[in-house]
Design an enzyme around this catalytic site. Structure first.
Site: not given
Ligand SMILES: NC(=O)c1ccc[n+]([C@@H]2O[C@H](COP(=O)([O-])OP(=O)(O)OC[C@H]3O[C@@H](n4cnc5c(N)ncnc54)[C@H](OP(=O)(O)O)[C@@H]3O)[C@@H](O)[C@H]2O)c1
Length: 346
Positions: A150
Site C-alpha cells: 500500500c
Molecule cells: N491491510 C492493508 O491495508 C494491506 C494493504 C496491502 C497489502 N496487504 C497485504 O495483504 C495481506 C493480508 O492483509 P490483511 O490486512 O487483510 O491481514 P489480516 O486482516 O490480518 O488477514 C489475514 C488473513 O490471512 C489468513 N491467514 C493468516 N495466517 C494464515 C495461514 N498461515 N494460512 C492461510 N491463511 C492465513 C487469515 O485468516 P484465517 O486465519 O482464518 O485463515 C486472514 O483472513 C498481507 O500480506 C498484507 O501485507 C494489506
C-alpha cells in the site's frame, strides 16, 4: 464468467476483495478460504453481507481450488504464499498475491528484510509486479501477479514521473508517509487498539520498514540505477487511507507549470491516477476508491520538489488494485467493478 477464489478472505484485504468481486459483473466467487472461520457463513463474520450471500468459509486447499478457479487471490500474511504456489498450480490458474512473497526480485533482500525463508526462488523471476500503471503489458501475460504494497503503490506512483525524467537526485529522496490503522490487518495487535492509537500520531520502523526495498526496486527500474532512499511511515488514528509526502532535490531548473505538464503527460491515459493541481490530495477524497490522487509543488527557495500522494490502503493499496490486475489479465475494461466514487461525507 471468471471463477475466482480468495484465500485469506476474512482479513481486511480479503473482505474488500469479496465485496468487490461479489458486485463484479464478470466474476463468480467459488470459495472464500479461511482457517479460523471454516464452516461459518461469511455473513456471520461480516454482518454487512447479511442476506446478500450464502458463501460459507472453507479451509482452502490451493490444489483443489486451482482446478475450480480461473484466478485465486491470496490475501494472507507474508511467508505463506512462497510455500503454497507451485508451477503446477500456475499451469491451472492465475494467482494474484496481495502479500509480499513475490514482490522483491532479489531473494537475499527478501530474506533480509522479512527475516524469513523464501521457498520458491525460481518464481521470483516469473512473478510480475502488479503496479498496473507501470507494468500493464507484462500483467496481460502473467500467471503470477504480485500485488504491490500500500505505501509502495502511493510512493512509486507519486515519484515515477520525476525519476523517469531524471529530474531529481534519486539519493535525496525522502518519503514521509501516514497510514490508517487497517494497514495492520484485522488481527488483535496491541498498537492497533482504539485506546492505544486514537488521539495520537507516531512514526514507526524508521529506516527499517519492509516497503523500503520495494520502492527502491521499482524506482530503480525507472532510473536504471540502484539507490537508497529514506522512508518513514506513521500511524494515524483513522480507519483507512495513506498520505505519502515525497521530497527530493531537483537536478534541473524547471517551473511549476512544466513539472505539472510532465505529470500530465506521464499519466495522461491513466484513469485511476488523478492530478489535483493546486489542491493537494487528501485521504477523504480517495476513501473507498481505486484512485491515487497526486499533487506536485516546487519549493524554489530550497530547490526541492514535494509530491503528495493519497490512496485508500485497502482499495488501490490492496483489493482494488488486485481486481484491476485481474481485469487487465483477463482483458476486461480495467475499470470494471472498481469504478467507485468516494462516499462523502462519512
Ligand atoms: N491491510 C492493508 O491495508 C494491506 C494493504 C496491502 C497489502 N496487504 C497485504 O495483504 C495481506 C493480508 O492483509 P490483511 O490486512 O487483510 O491481514 P489480516 O486482516 O490480518 O488477514 C489475514 C488473513 O490471512 C489468513 N491467514 C493468516 N495466517 C494464515 C495461514 N498461515 N494460512 C492461510 N491463511 C492465513 C487469515 O485468516 P484465517 O486465519 O482464518 O485463515 C486472514 O483472513 C498481507 O500480506 C498484507 O501485507 C494489506
Amino acid at each position: 464468467m471468471i471463477k475466482a477464489s480468495v484465500i485469506g478472505g476474512t482479513g481486511y484485504a480479503g473482505q474488500e476483495l469479496i465485496r468487490i468481486l461479489m458486485r463484479h459483473p464478470e466474476v463468480e466467487i467459488v470459495t472464500v478460504g479461511s482457517r479460523s472461520y471454516a464452516g461459518q457463513k461469511f455473513s456471520d463474520v461480516y454482518a454487512n453481507y447479511e442476506n446478500l450471500t450464502d458463501l460459507i468459509c472453507e479451509a482452502a486447499n490451493i490444489q483443489e481450488l486451482a482446478e475450480q478457479s480461473d484466478v485465486i487471490f491470496l490475501a494472507m500474511p507474508h511467508g505463506i504464499a512462497s510455500k503454497m504456489v507451485t508451477d503446477e498450480i500456475l499451469q491451472q490458474t492465475k494467482i494474484i498475491d496481495l502479500g509480499a512473497d513475490f514482490r522483491l526480485k532479489d531473494i537475499d533482500i527478501y530474506e533480509d528484510w522479512y527475516k524469513t525463508e523464501h521457498f520458491n526462488q525460481p518464481l521470483l523471476k516469473e512473478a510480475v509486479y502488479g503496479l498496473c500503471e507501470l507494468h500493464r503489458d507484462d500483467i496481460k501475460k502473467a500467471q503470477l501477479i504480485s500485488n504491490p504494497g500500500c505505501y509502495t503503490t502511493c510512493s512509486i506512483l507519486s515519484l515515477a514521473p520525476l525519476v523517469k525524467n531524471n529530474l531529481i537526485d534519486v539519493n535525496s529522496i525522502i518519503i514521509d508517509a501516514k497510514s490508517g490503522v487497517t494497514g495492520a490487518g484485522r488481527s488483535a495487535i496491541l498498537t492497533s487498539m482504539y485506546s492505544e492509537c486514537n488521539e495520537s500520531i507516531k512514526a514507526y520502523k524508521i529506516g527499517e520498514h519492509r516497503h523500503t526495498p520495494e520502492i527502491e526496486q521499482e524506482l530503480g527500474l525507472l532510473s536504471d540505477s540502484c539507490f537508497n532512499l529514506l522512508f518513514t511511515p506513521h500511524l494515524v488514528p483513522m480507519n483507512r487511507g495513506i498520505l505519502a509526502l515525497s521530497y527530493a532535490t531537483l537536478t534541473k531548473s524547471i517551473t511549476q507549470t512544466e513539472i505539472r505538464d510532465l505529470y500530465k503527460a506521464f499519466y495522461q491515459d491513466e484513469y485511476f491516477v488523478r492530478l489535483t493541481g493546486d489542491r493537494m490530495p487528501e485521504t477523504r477524497w480517495v476513501k473507498g476508491t481505486n484512485f491515487c490522487d497526486i499533487g506536485v509543488k516546487l519549493d524554489e527557495r530550497t530547490n526541492h520538489v514535494v509530491v503528495v500522494g493519497a490512496i485508500d490502503n485497502l482499495i488501490k493499496g490492496a483489493a482494488g488494485q488486485a481486481v484491476q490486475n485481474m481485469n487487465i489479465a483477463f482483458e476486461l475494461d480495467e475499470k470494471t467493478g472498481i469504478d467507485f466514487i468516494a462516499d462523502f461525507p462519512i
